[in-house]
Design a protein around this motif. Structure first.
Motif, PDB file in Angstrom:
ATOM      1  N   ASN A 279      45.346  21.861  52.119  1.00  0.00           N
ATOM      2  CA  ASN A 279      44.238  20.953  51.770  1.00  0.00           C
ATOM      3  C   ASN A 279      42.869  21.582  52.013  1.00  0.00           C
ATOM      4  N   ARG A 280      42.718  22.830  51.587  1.00  0.00           N
ATOM      5  CA  ARG A 280      41.418  23.500  51.697  1.00  0.00           C
ATOM      6  C   ARG A 280      40.446  22.832  50.736  1.00  0.00           C
ATOM      7  N   PRO A 281      39.204  22.544  51.187  1.00  0.00           N
ATOM      8  CA  PRO A 281      38.281  21.755  50.368  1.00  0.00           C
ATOM      9  C   PRO A 281      37.925  22.394  49.017  1.00  0.00           C
ATOM     10  N   ILE A 282      37.545  23.648  48.985  1.00  0.00           N
ATOM     11  CA  ILE A 282      37.136  24.277  47.724  1.00  0.00           C
ATOM     12  C   ILE A 282      38.268  25.121  47.158  1.00  0.00           C
ATOM     13  N   LYS A 283      38.847  25.971  47.971  1.00  0.00           N
ATOM     14  CA  LYS A 283      39.920  26.849  47.505  1.00  0.00           C
ATOM     15  C   LYS A 283      41.131  26.054  47.048  1.00  0.00           C
ATOM     16  N   GLY A 284      41.303  24.878  47.572  1.00  0.00           N
ATOM     17  CA  GLY A 284      42.447  24.046  47.227  1.00  0.00           C
ATOM     18  C   GLY A 284      42.389  23.480  45.821  1.00  0.00           C
ATOM     19  N   LYS A 285      41.282  23.701  45.122  1.00  0.00           N
ATOM     20  CA  LYS A 285      41.137  23.185  43.755  1.00  0.00           C
ATOM     21  C   LYS A 285      41.472  24.218  42.687  1.00  0.00           C
TER      22      LYS A 285
ATOM     23  N   TRP B  70      46.745  27.270  49.525  1.00  0.00           N
ATOM     24  CA  TRP B  70      45.496  26.540  49.782  1.00  0.00           C
ATOM     25  C   TRP B  70      45.650  25.060  49.475  1.00  0.00           C
ATOM     26  N   LYS B  71      46.411  24.722  48.437  1.00  0.00           N
ATOM     27  CA  LYS B  71      46.650  23.307  48.127  1.00  0.00           C
ATOM     28  C   LYS B  71      47.452  22.655  49.252  1.00  0.00           C
ATOM     29  N   GLN B  72      48.464  23.350  49.733  1.00  0.00           N
ATOM     30  CA  GLN B  72      49.292  22.829  50.818  1.00  0.00           C
ATOM     31  C   GLN B  72      48.468  22.596  52.078  1.00  0.00           C
TER      32      GLN B  72
ATOM     33  N   LYS C 290      52.906  22.039  35.911  1.00  0.00           N
ATOM     34  CA  LYS C 290      52.236  21.271  36.962  1.00  0.00           C
ATOM     35  C   LYS C 290      52.457  21.851  38.353  1.00  0.00           C
ATOM     36  N   TYR C 291      53.536  22.583  38.553  1.00  0.00           N
ATOM     37  CA  TYR C 291      53.890  23.045  39.888  1.00  0.00           C
ATOM     38  C   TYR C 291      53.979  24.564  39.988  1.00  0.00           C
TER      39      TYR C 291
END
Length: 81
Positions: free
Chosen positions: A52-58, A48-50, A70-71
């Motif tokens: 760039n999902r608005p909510i799930k990406g957090k 989801w981060k990859q 961090k990763y």
């Protein structure tokens, strides 16, 4: 016929019991959200981060904080692709 099991739990074979339990809980969390249970929640957060999902990406921030890495989520997703 007699069956003998030659498993010695005192010998470490790969991942620890706690690690396997944590991985199973992560897969269970993914299935609760209706996701593929073969992937861990950390891997989904990395995906989801990859994307760039608005909510799930957090979500990755919290998971990375839990693991003090961090990763963690990004690496979990990379290991599956």
């Amino acid at each position: 016929m007699r069956i003998t099991i030659k498993a010695d739990p005192s010998k470490s074979r790969g991942k620890s019991y706690c690690w396997n339990l944590a991985e199973a809980m992560s897969q269970g969390l993914a299935s609760v959200f209706g996701l593929n249970a073969n992937l861990t929640f950390s891997a989904y957060c990395g995906y989801w981060k990859q994307e760039n999902r608005p909510i799930k990406g957090k979500f990755y921030k919290f998971i990375n904080f839990l693991f003090q890495d961090k990763y963690h989520c990004q690496n979990a997703w990379k290991n599956l692709t």
